[in-house]
Design a protein around this motif. Structure first.
Motif, PDB file in Angstrom:
ATOM      1  N   TYR A   1      -0.367  -4.602   6.946  1.00 40.49           N
ATOM      2  CA  TYR A   1      -0.348  -3.776   5.745  1.00 40.49           C
ATOM      3  C   TYR A   1       0.596  -4.303   4.670  1.00 40.49           C
ATOM      4  CZ  TYR A   1      -2.859  -0.509   8.720  1.00 40.49           C
ATOM      5  OH  TYR A   1      -3.782   0.075   9.558  1.00 40.49           O
TER       6      TYR A   1
ATOM      7  N   PHE B   1     -10.702  -0.821   4.670  1.00 37.16           N
ATOM      8  CA  PHE B   1      -9.655  -1.786   4.333  1.00 37.16           C
ATOM      9  C   PHE B   1      -9.886  -3.088   5.105  1.00 37.16           C
ATOM     10  CE2 PHE B   1      -5.087  -3.221   5.059  1.00 37.16           C
ATOM     11  CZ  PHE B   1      -4.945  -3.759   3.782  1.00 37.16           C
TER      12      PHE B   1
ATOM     13  N   LEU C   1      -4.871   4.926   7.345  1.00 34.82           N
ATOM     14  CA  LEU C   1      -5.561   3.760   7.913  1.00 34.82           C
ATOM     15  C   LEU C   1      -5.218   3.580   9.384  1.00 34.82           C
ATOM     16  CD1 LEU C   1      -5.175   1.167   4.994  1.00 34.82           C
ATOM     17  CD2 LEU C   1      -7.243   2.418   5.648  1.00 34.82           C
TER      18      LEU C   1
ATOM     19  N   LEU D   1       0.847  -1.190   0.000  1.00 31.99           N
ATOM     20  CA  LEU D   1       0.000   0.000   0.000  1.00 31.99           C
ATOM     21  C   LEU D   1       0.886   1.245   0.000  1.00 31.99           C
ATOM     22  CD1 LEU D   1      -2.611  -0.968   2.751  1.00 31.99           C
ATOM     23  CD2 LEU D   1      -2.883  -1.156   0.273  1.00 31.99           C
TER      24      LEU D   1
ATOM     25  N   ASP E   1      -8.714   1.865   9.911  1.00 32.51           N
ATOM     26  CA  ASP E   1      -8.904   1.161   8.636  1.00 32.51           C
ATOM     27  C   ASP E   1     -10.043   1.722   7.783  1.00 32.51           C
ATOM     28  OD1 ASP E   1      -6.753  -0.466   9.074  1.00 32.51           O
ATOM     29  OD2 ASP E   1      -7.924  -2.083   9.969  1.00 32.51           O
TER      30      ASP E   1
END
Length: 570
Positions: free
Chosen positions: A134, A99, A86, A78, A91
């Motif tokens: 992530y 997410f 996030l 990401l 998130d």
């Protein structure tokens, strides 16, 4: 209440047009939520200034997201600005955009249970779960951990499950290499929908049903696997998929048309059978046909018959030998026989031994015990359709003229009813030798009853158990030396739709099996072995083939039978 869901393939930075398309469809369909699979953001190496500008607008809430939308991890990391947002917002990247991470279990406000494992498998992590949510990598332990969810309405995976195309009739796609841990996860969760993504192709497999659970032996959970193309695919393959789902609805009692066995079960190797009672003779008693009556001096405990999960003929069972399957219809299926009586040299003009079984999908010891009349009628009709198709197949072959014998054993104490089909030289039928062979063998075994010529249909008109045999030959082969010699065979009235009744004649013989009558379950095979001079092949265990030989024979038969396989067209 059913929820409408829309799922998209990878946006790859083109999230504006993807969200706009979803918004347009949402205005007409009122979706409950949207899911976007794969890489949502642009590939880092090819990211442009426009991509950076769009990303900033998205993070700042300047891009409209019209309904709750979930996106997953992809193959690439990401953007750092996304991770920062996030981490700050729990998130939620912007209003309505959430997410799901690379490993998660989510329950929506509609009650939908979504299980997700995304990114690429990292083989360098030898043990344990990947900690950074992530990073676009996961481990097999991550997948194992998700099995603890126990169930899912929707399963999302970046990778395909191994063997997902096994048993499917859908072609035209080069399937990516699947992962066994994803197949194991799907088997454990039994999701209603399993979504994945490929770059340039759309694939929707036929629905498949899972092995029943011990606590729910009569419940067959159904999964639909769909892989969506990315939104920018050059051939305009399908990248959006909409459907309705009700998380409170029960599992359907009937299988949707075209449903197959679980491909992960098909890929498993079947265990070798320890003895004959566990296969085609698995519901016989010891000592074959000796001692036709068993004294009952005392009450004995009788082990209950195996259920579908232990049955060698149930497609949901891990014990079914899928190497042998030749065709699957709505209510029945066709297989080559394990340890076939005939060999490739018996009938050189046939592509394989062509000893076949026609088997109902429903686990039932007799056709008459299928409780729903409509299901019973459809099953019986389909079994005869396979039988007629096999007759047509024999008629099409060059060389030696062949008739056919089909027999079944219908016993309330049985396990899973099926018919066995075997070609036979037509001269043996014309001269009455096939019929005589069955009657003489019954006398030799000192059976206390005799054969009757009678059509009993699905068996509901008969009280009690029975052995039945159909003897068939082509209609133009009913003369010997110019004289009519049909041997009492009548027009094949089961021909029905394809006009086969004009092309063949048959006789149906029935041997009643009274209570306490100990019948040799291999009687039909024994008769045909003697008649064809194959005495050394009476016992299927003496005729076992390797997995490779079984698969080769089945594939040869399927290819030759394809023209006559009506199930391929439905």
């Amino acid at each position: 209440m059913a929820s409408k869901i829309i799922v998209s393939g990878a946006a790859k930075g083109r999230f504006r047009p993807v969200l706009e398309k979803i918004a347009k469809l949402h205005s007409k369909n009122s979706f409950s939520l949207a899911i976007i699979l794969g890489d949502f953001f642009a590939v880092p190496e090819s990211s442009s200034d426009e991509d950076d500008s769009n990303l900033l607008a998205l993070i700042n809430g300047e891009v409209e997201v019209p309904l709750p939308t979930y996106f997953t991890a992809g193959k690439y990391p990401l953007p750092s600005s996304v991770i920062e947002k996030l981490e700050q917002s729990g998130d939620e990247l912007c209003p309505n955009l959430y997410f799901l991470g690379k490993r998660s279990t989510t329950k929506t406000s509609e009650g939908l249970r979504i299980v997700n494992i995304a990114g690429s498998l990292d083989p360098t992590i030898l043990a344990g779960e990947s900690k950074d949510k992530y990073l676009p990598f996961y481990t097999e332990d991550d997948a194992k951990a998700l099995r603890g969810a126990n169930s899912a309405d929707i399963l999302l995976t970046s990778n395909w499950p191994a063997d997902i195309c096994k048993g499917s009739k859908i072609s035209g796609i080069e399937a990516p290499a699947g992962e066994q841990h994803i197949a194991n996860l799907c088997s454990a969760l039994r999701p209603r929908y399993h979504f994945s993504t490929t770059s340039d192709a759309f694939y929707e497999r036929e629905p498949f049903f899972h092995r029943p659970l011990e606590r729910e032996p009569d419940t067959r959970y159904i999964t639909r696997f769909i892989s969506l193309a990315s939104s920018d695919n050059p051939t305009k393959q399908k990248s959006l998929y909409a459907f309705s789902i009700d998380p409170t609805s029960s599992v359907p009692l009937t299988l949707p048309p075209g449903t197959t066995a679980c491909p992960f079960t098909i890929a498993q190797k079947r265990q070798r059978l320890p003895d004959q009672e566990q296969s085609y003779s698995r519901f016989s008693v010891p000592n074959g046909g000796a001692d036709h009556y068993r004294p009952s001096k005392r009450t004995r405990y009788t082990k209950p018959p195996p259920g579908p999960q232990e049955c060698f003929f149930c497609l949901s069972s891990s014990k079914v030998n899928t190497n042998l399957i030749a065709s699957i219809a709505n209510d029945t299926y066709l297989t080559t026989a394990k340890g076939p009586l005939t060999t490739p040299s018996t009938y050189p003009n046939l592509p394989s031994p062509t000893h076949l079984l026609v088997i109902p999908l429903e686990h039932s010891p007799t056709l008459s015990s299928i409780s729903i009349p409509e299901d019973r009628a459809r099953t019986y009709k389909e079994m005869h359709r396979y039988r007629r198709a096999l007759h047509s197949f024999l008629l099409s072959r060059p060389g030696e003229k062949l008739g056919a014998v089909t027999w079944d054993v219908s016993r309330a104490a049985g396990i899973h009813n099926h018919w066995q089909f075997l070609p036979v030289p037509v001269d043996l039928v014309k001269k009455g030798l096939v019929e005589a062979a069955f009657k003489v063998e019954a006398e030799n075994e000192k059976y206390p009853v005799t054969f009757r010529t009678k059509d009993i249909g699905d068996g509901t008109v008969v009280k009690g158990d029975f052995f039945r045999v159909w003897i068939w030959m082509p209609a133009d082969e009913d003369k010997v030396d110019g004289q009519d010699n049909g041997g009492g065979l009548v027009a094949d009235v089961d021909g029905g739709e394809d006009g086969e009744e004009k092309r063949g004649k048959q006789k149906c013989l029935v041997l009643p099996l009274s209570a306490g009558f100990k019948f040799d379950i291999q009687f039909g095979r024994k008769v045909m072995a003697k008649l064809l001079g194959l005495d050394g092949r009476r016992d299927w265990r003496d005729c076992e083939q390797t997995d490779k030989e079984e698969l080769e024979d089945a594939e040869k038969f399927k290819e030759a039978f394809k023209k006559f396989d009506w199930a391929l067209e439905e």
